[in-house]
Motif scaffolding. Sequence first.
Motif, PDB file in Angstrom:
ATOM      1  N   LYS A  15       0.842  -1.190   0.000  1.00  0.00           N
ATOM      2  CA  LYS A  15       0.000   0.000   0.000  1.00  0.00           C
ATOM      3  C   LYS A  15       0.873   1.233   0.000  1.00  0.00           C
ATOM      4  O   LYS A  15       1.768   1.390   0.841  1.00  0.00           O
ATOM      5  CB  LYS A  15      -0.908   0.020   1.230  1.00  0.00           C
ATOM      6  CG  LYS A  15      -1.808   1.235   1.303  1.00  0.00           C
ATOM      7  CD  LYS A  15      -2.891   1.199   0.237  1.00  0.00           C
ATOM      8  CE  LYS A  15      -3.678   2.509   0.169  1.00  0.00           C
ATOM      9  NZ  LYS A  15      -4.715   2.447  -0.891  1.00  0.00           N
ATOM     10  N   ARG A  16       0.649   2.089  -0.981  1.00  0.00           N
ATOM     11  CA  ARG A  16       1.414   3.334  -1.040  1.00  0.00           C
ATOM     12  C   ARG A  16       0.487   4.516  -0.845  1.00  0.00           C
ATOM     13  O   ARG A  16      -0.629   4.528  -1.359  1.00  0.00           O
ATOM     14  CB  ARG A  16       2.097   3.466  -2.406  1.00  0.00           C
ATOM     15  CG  ARG A  16       3.172   2.423  -2.625  1.00  0.00           C
ATOM     16  CD  ARG A  16       4.084   2.776  -3.792  1.00  0.00           C
ATOM     17  NE  ARG A  16       5.048   1.708  -3.990  1.00  0.00           N
ATOM     18  CZ  ARG A  16       4.813   0.628  -4.733  1.00  0.00           C
ATOM     19  NH1 ARG A  16       3.666   0.508  -5.372  1.00  0.00           N
ATOM     20  NH2 ARG A  16       5.715  -0.318  -4.842  1.00  0.00           N
ATOM     21  N   ARG A  19       4.235   9.143  -1.909  1.00  0.00           N
ATOM     22  CA  ARG A  19       5.607   8.668  -1.904  1.00  0.00           C
ATOM     23  C   ARG A  19       5.873   7.671  -0.785  1.00  0.00           C
ATOM     24  O   ARG A  19       6.858   6.955  -0.796  1.00  0.00           O
ATOM     25  CB  ARG A  19       6.561   9.861  -1.745  1.00  0.00           C
ATOM     26  CG  ARG A  19       6.585  10.763  -2.969  1.00  0.00           C
ATOM     27  CD  ARG A  19       8.032  10.935  -3.437  1.00  0.00           C
ATOM     28  NE  ARG A  19       8.267  12.284  -3.895  1.00  0.00           N
ATOM     29  CZ  ARG A  19       8.554  13.292  -3.075  1.00  0.00           C
ATOM     30  NH1 ARG A  19       8.652  13.090  -1.771  1.00  0.00           N
ATOM     31  NH2 ARG A  19       8.752  14.489  -3.564  1.00  0.00           N
ATOM     32  N   THR A  21       5.537   4.414   1.323  1.00  0.00           N
ATOM     33  CA  THR A  21       5.086   3.033   1.191  1.00  0.00           C
ATOM     34  C   THR A  21       4.771   2.514   2.587  1.00  0.00           C
ATOM     35  O   THR A  21       5.660   2.214   3.370  1.00  0.00           O
ATOM     36  CB  THR A  21       6.170   2.160   0.536  1.00  0.00           C
ATOM     37  OG1 THR A  21       6.507   2.754  -0.715  1.00  0.00           O
ATOM     38  CG2 THR A  21       5.655   0.747   0.293  1.00  0.00           C
ATOM     39  N   ASP A  24       4.867  -2.810   2.410  1.00  0.00           N
ATOM     40  CA  ASP A  24       5.844  -3.102   1.375  1.00  0.00           C
ATOM     41  C   ASP A  24       6.025  -4.618   1.274  1.00  0.00           C
ATOM     42  O   ASP A  24       7.060  -5.163   1.632  1.00  0.00           O
ATOM     43  CB  ASP A  24       7.157  -2.394   1.750  1.00  0.00           C
ATOM     44  CG  ASP A  24       8.192  -2.512   0.652  1.00  0.00           C
ATOM     45  OD1 ASP A  24       7.820  -2.878  -0.479  1.00  0.00           O
ATOM     46  OD2 ASP A  24       9.367  -2.248   0.942  1.00  0.00           O
ATOM     47  N   ASP A  60      -2.940  -2.002  -2.555  1.00  0.00           N
ATOM     48  CA  ASP A  60      -2.656  -1.873  -3.988  1.00  0.00           C
ATOM     49  C   ASP A  60      -2.373  -3.234  -4.599  1.00  0.00           C
ATOM     50  O   ASP A  60      -2.672  -3.487  -5.762  1.00  0.00           O
ATOM     51  CB  ASP A  60      -1.429  -0.972  -4.203  1.00  0.00           C
ATOM     52  CG  ASP A  60      -1.633   0.423  -3.627  1.00  0.00           C
ATOM     53  OD1 ASP A  60      -2.800   0.849  -3.547  1.00  0.00           O
ATOM     54  OD2 ASP A  60      -0.637   1.055  -3.252  1.00  0.00           O
TER      55      ASP A  60
END
Lengths: 257, 364
Positions: A15-16, A19, A21, A24, A60
């Motif tokens: 999920k970002r 800029r 994160t 990760d 994401d």
Amino acid sequence: MSQQTPVLQAKGLIKRFGRVTALDGADFELYPGEVLAVIGDNGAGKSSLIKALSGALVPDAGEIRMNGELVQFKNPMHARSLGIETVYQTLAVSPALGIADNLFLGRELRKPGILGSVFRMLDKAEMRRQATEQLSQLGLLTIQNINQAVETLSGGQRQGVAVARSAAFGSQVVILDEPTAALGVKESRRVLNLIRDVRDRGLPVVLISHNMPHVFEVADRIHIHRLGKRAAVITPDSHSMADAVGIMTGAVEVDAA
Amino acid sequence: MTEHTNQGSQPPSSQADHERVTESVGGSIAMRSDEVLDWPRRIHRFFHANPTAAPAIVLIAAVLAFSLIAGERFLTPFNLSLVLQQVTIIGALGVAQTLIIMTMGIDLSVGAIMVLSSVVMGRLAVDFGLPPSMALVLGLVCGAACGAINGTLVTRIKLPPFIVTLGTWNIFFSLNLWYSNSQTIRSQDIESIAPLLQWAGNSFTLFGARITFGSLMMIALVGLVWYALNWTAWGRHVYATGDDKDAAELAGIRTQRVLMSVYIVAGVICGLAAWLMIGRIGSVSPQVGTMSNLDSITAVVIGGTSLFGGRGSIVGTLIGALVVGIFRNGLALAGVDVLWQEFTVGLLILVAVGIDQWIRRASA
Ligand SMILES: Nc1ncnc2c1ncn2[C@@H]1O[C@H](COP(=O)(O)OP(=O)(O)O)[C@@H](O)[C@H]1O
Ligand SMILES: [Mg+2]
């Protein structure tokens, strides 16, 4: 342990936020009947992880499984309907509403018959009864007036209401994000006891916390989060608090679990 | 197990015993630790738990005071029913306004929606010859549509309600001038072609009081919305959304939908207020009701609804409207200049907001 199917499992969550994160490639497993603590530094992505696991955030990338089956939570409501109850770090209680109102917020009971179906009338008496029962089961009956506005309760009592709600409705998993962060010693103790009670009723609990002594006291396993992913999984028996802090801060290197 | 909601001194053990007893007997004994609370705190608790108490006390005190000041013409059934008629429209708009304010919004366009809806009703029935019932329904639909526009701008475009309704106030008011050609539809024309639109102006006499259908409809509206807020899940969700939107969202409430529904319902109520207004003044005029935006907010605030959302009551708004009506009427009967009526209403608003702040503060 590992032959069991996890109740809740995640693989490679990403999920970002612009800029940043937050997640990760995070992995996660929760097994039946355990208290799993998730620890990590501020900003490690703990809240983001549990938000992804409770539908409050859509990752994401990555996959989430419940009892082995792939799921995609659309929103918190969806995750809840599948039996995942979450107490968020910012307590999701409505201060001006009463205790019973809060316990049933979003899933109110209606009166049977035409009163409920046509006039949509709430069954306040039944909700009050069930709320009282729930709170007394969890030993929270010092909260006397079930209609009392939540904002008139102490921090620990509010936390108690939120935990009671999750225990009452969660059929699969209860997730608690930093439940003792804002509490005093005595109130923290009570919440820790609550967590054990919930587990003893057969519900696995995910406990996000900063507080090492608390974590080592109640957790069966400890998931250490670092830089948006799982750095290690330890148990209170296998590792010391100093080890855990070491892994958390990156001072101690471990193979990813 | 001996935690207490008051942060004061530790209560004696005899009290703890007493609590345990009441616990097992009743289960829901309120405010058990009142004995150890000091007076200001008890008063604070009382007002906190009963948001309509303060406006109700003001209303009763005002009636008593004006009975003494304004002479015997004040405390007659006829005069009081007159006050009720005078506050009918503001009461109805106040209901709509309360819903919006409870969600931490504000609606500056309620009056404009009402006037536009009344023009739609009048024009469709009188100028276009639609059946009056159809014109009435389309007027309500107009109100709903206006509410939906406000709701869409607030929930989808995420503009602040104050700005949204400041804009739509002007837009709705211009549309109203355009659609009415800035002309009044005469009372006689409505009476002969669409008497249904004036229905709310009918009245009957009861113990010397002249009660209009419109007043009764307004009270029925208050009752209906009170029920919806207190006895349906929708009402709980409106409170929760206004109280703490993020918390409500995390509790699984679709707060955007709740907000949208609130704006639409408010729009329909403004349409209803349009019908009440035609009943009250007989004609349809594009120029009336321009002050009613602010008057409705006044009623809500004096009625004890918090401008900070999540706290308030519909009944309080009715009382708030009555307080304003009583003050205006009483001061007029006492021969006080109109400007001092406005002055007094201004004071009432400030006092009401001050009380709200005090009630909100130090909740525990
Ligand atoms: N809604 C958001 N928008 C932007 N950045 C966010 C958001 N939520 C979290 N973050 C960022 O993601 C990172 C991880 O945050 P979080 O999951 O809250 O960590 P933790 O709970 O472990 O402190 C932080 O850098 C935080 O600032
Ligand atoms: Mg966090």
